[in-house]
Design a protein around this motif. Structure first.
Motif, PDB file in Angstrom:
ATOM      1  N   TYR A  77       0.903  -1.096   0.165  1.00 46.97           N
ATOM      2  CA  TYR A  77      -0.026  -0.113  -0.042  1.00 46.97           C
ATOM      3  C   TYR A  77       0.845   1.296   0.070  1.00 46.97           C
ATOM      4  CZ  TYR A  77      -2.890   3.756   1.816  1.00 46.97           C
ATOM      5  OH  TYR A  77      -3.573   4.775   2.125  1.00 46.97           O
ATOM      6  N   SER A  80       3.728   2.734  -3.391  1.00 47.90           N
ATOM      7  CA  SER A  80       3.262   3.485  -4.570  1.00 47.90           C
ATOM      8  C   SER A  80       1.868   3.910  -4.502  1.00 47.90           C
ATOM      9  CB  SER A  80       3.364   2.779  -5.869  1.00 47.90           C
ATOM     10  OG  SER A  80       2.903   3.570  -7.049  1.00 47.90           O
ATOM     11  N   PRO A  81       1.478   5.097  -4.974  1.00 52.86           N
ATOM     12  CA  PRO A  81       0.198   5.552  -5.029  1.00 52.86           C
ATOM     13  C   PRO A  81      -0.639   4.643  -5.927  1.00 52.86           C
ATOM     14  CG  PRO A  81       1.641   7.497  -5.235  1.00 52.86           C
ATOM     15  CD  PRO A  81       2.109   6.147  -5.202  1.00 52.86           C
ATOM     16  N   ASP A  82      -0.180   4.102  -7.054  1.00 48.29           N
ATOM     17  CA  ASP A  82      -0.699   3.499  -7.953  1.00 48.29           C
ATOM     18  C   ASP A  82      -1.166   1.772  -6.991  1.00 48.29           C
ATOM     19  OD1 ASP A  82      -0.191   5.204  -9.913  1.00 48.29           O
ATOM     20  OD2 ASP A  82       1.585   4.000 -10.457  1.00 48.29           O
ATOM     21  N   ASN A  83      -0.798   1.517  -6.012  1.00 54.40           N
ATOM     22  CA  ASN A  83      -1.194   0.172  -5.562  1.00 54.40           C
ATOM     23  C   ASN A  83      -2.065   0.499  -4.429  1.00 54.40           C
ATOM     24  OD1 ASN A  83       0.988  -1.147  -6.892  1.00 54.40           O
ATOM     25  ND2 ASN A  83       2.540  -0.922  -5.219  1.00 54.40           N
ATOM     26  N   LYS A  84      -2.432   1.587  -4.102  1.00 49.29           N
ATOM     27  CA  LYS A  84      -3.554   1.867  -3.150  1.00 49.29           C
ATOM     28  C   LYS A  84      -4.800   1.164  -3.191  1.00 49.29           C
ATOM     29  CE  LYS A  84      -1.676   6.023  -0.943  1.00 49.29           C
ATOM     30  NZ  LYS A  84      -1.896   7.341  -0.632  1.00 49.29           N
ATOM     31  N   GLU A  85      -5.458   1.524  -4.411  1.00 46.05           N
ATOM     32  CA  GLU A  85      -6.814   0.695  -4.670  1.00 46.05           C
ATOM     33  C   GLU A  85      -6.933  -0.762  -4.662  1.00 46.05           C
ATOM     34  OE1 GLU A  85     -10.011   0.959  -8.272  1.00 46.05           O
ATOM     35  OE2 GLU A  85      -8.525   2.697  -8.057  1.00 46.05           O
ATOM     36  N   SER A  86      -5.739  -1.324  -5.262  1.00 46.64           N
ATOM     37  CA  SER A  86      -5.366  -2.909  -5.081  1.00 46.64           C
ATOM     38  C   SER A  86      -5.472  -3.419  -3.612  1.00 46.64           C
ATOM     39  CB  SER A  86      -4.505  -3.282  -6.089  1.00 46.64           C
ATOM     40  OG  SER A  86      -4.101  -4.716  -5.837  1.00 46.64           O
ATOM     41  N   GLU A 267       2.940  12.631  -1.198  1.00 45.34           N
ATOM     42  CA  GLU A 267       1.703  12.289  -0.627  1.00 45.34           C
ATOM     43  C   GLU A 267       1.537  12.859   0.868  1.00 45.34           C
ATOM     44  OE1 GLU A 267      -0.842  10.294  -2.328  1.00 45.34           O
ATOM     45  OE2 GLU A 267       0.496  11.029  -3.963  1.00 45.34           O
TER      46      GLU A 267
END
Length: 289
Positions: A77, A80-86, A267
């Motif tokens: 989590y 990377s911001p790209d991993n947050k949703e997953s 972030e």
């Protein structure tokens, strides 16, 4: 007699921000399987605190115990911001699983992640029942974020009933004193001062003392403490953001600290709030241009 707590020093190092020391002194003999898992969780959380997210992701494999899988999810989590949703999607699946959903480490990770998301109600769904000192300590932090100091005080009282001298109890007391303000600031300062006399000085302790000093108007002392913290970790987000605030009060340049904070922690809440303020100002200028 109670058995000695073999993980006491490791936990203490982690709680006080001595992450490298926690890692370096984690080779503890004669641990039970449960204690070994807890030890590994603190070690990997120390690596996360030092920014080594990928190391944690790489080293914890699919056969590891559920608490370690929860720590790996936290690393994913934060990586990377790209991993947050997953990561949040996976977290919700695990929390809904009756076999693992009530495990303290998973609930703790849920609280941390949802607090990062500023979804405090969702965080409290998983942490409010407590059960460990860390969960109660996290509840104190969440309620402070919600400006509900009366609820934070109830959580602190539970911690004091369990162990008034516990490091997390003392830290939670200091956090709440800072949030309440006024005469409580001096009490918070004394807690951080006591830590600095008992243990090795860490960025967490130095920042705690510095924030107390700023509340009391002692900005020169605060700057000195923060520069000492910066020497320990030049990329620490709290140190950099506190230096920006401190230097503004001292009418000193803030550009270098602010630039470093934006680059290393894009972030961070301080950066996001500043960006929102800059955008609002720009819109206001354009509306009257």
């Amino acid at each position: 007699m109670a058995a000695p707590d073999l993980l006491f020093s490791l936990r203490n190092n982690f709680y006080l921000g001595a992450y490298q020391s926690a890692i370096n002194n984690s080779d503890i003999p004669n641990l039970s399987p449960e204690d070994a898992i807890e030890r590994d969780c603190f070690v990997y959380r120390s690596y996360i605190a030092l920014g080594s997210h990928q190391l944690v992701i790489n080293e914890i494999d699919s056969s590891a115990a559920t608490p370690l899988q929860a720590v790996k999810l936290l690393a994913f989590y934060l990586s990377s911001p790209d991993n947050k949703e997953s990561a949040i999607s996976s977290l919700k699946e695990w929390l809904a699983d009756s076999a693992v959903g009530n495990m303290p480490t998973l609930r703790l990770v849920a609280g941390i992640i949802f607090m990062h998301e500023q979804d405090y109600s969702e965080a409290l769904k998983h942490t409010h029942a407590g059960g460990t000192m860390e969960l109660h300590g996290l509840n104190v932090q969440i309620y402070i974020k919600m400006h509900r100091s009366e609820h934070a005080d109830k959580q602190l009282k539970i911690m004091q009933q369990v162990d008034e001298d516990h490091t997390l109890t003392q830290l939670a007391n200091a956090w709440l004193n800072l949030a309440v303000g006024g005469s409580k600031i001096q009490e918070a300062y004394l807690i951080f001062q006591d830590f600095s006399e008992k243990y090795s000085m860490t960025g967490l302790i130095l920042n705690g003392k510095a924030v107390c000093c700023m509340h009391m108007g002692n900005f020169d002392e605060a700057e000195s403490l923060l520069l000492e913290a910066l020497n320990k970790d030049a990329k620490d987000a709290e140190t950099l953001s506190n230096l920006v605030v401190c230097c503004l009060h001292l009418s000193k340049p803030t550009t270098r600290y602010l630039s470093q904070l934006k680059v290393t922690h894009p972030e961070h809440m301080f950066v996001k709030c500043l960006s929102d303020a800059e955008d609002s100002f720009e819109r206001a200028v354009q509306s009257v241009a």
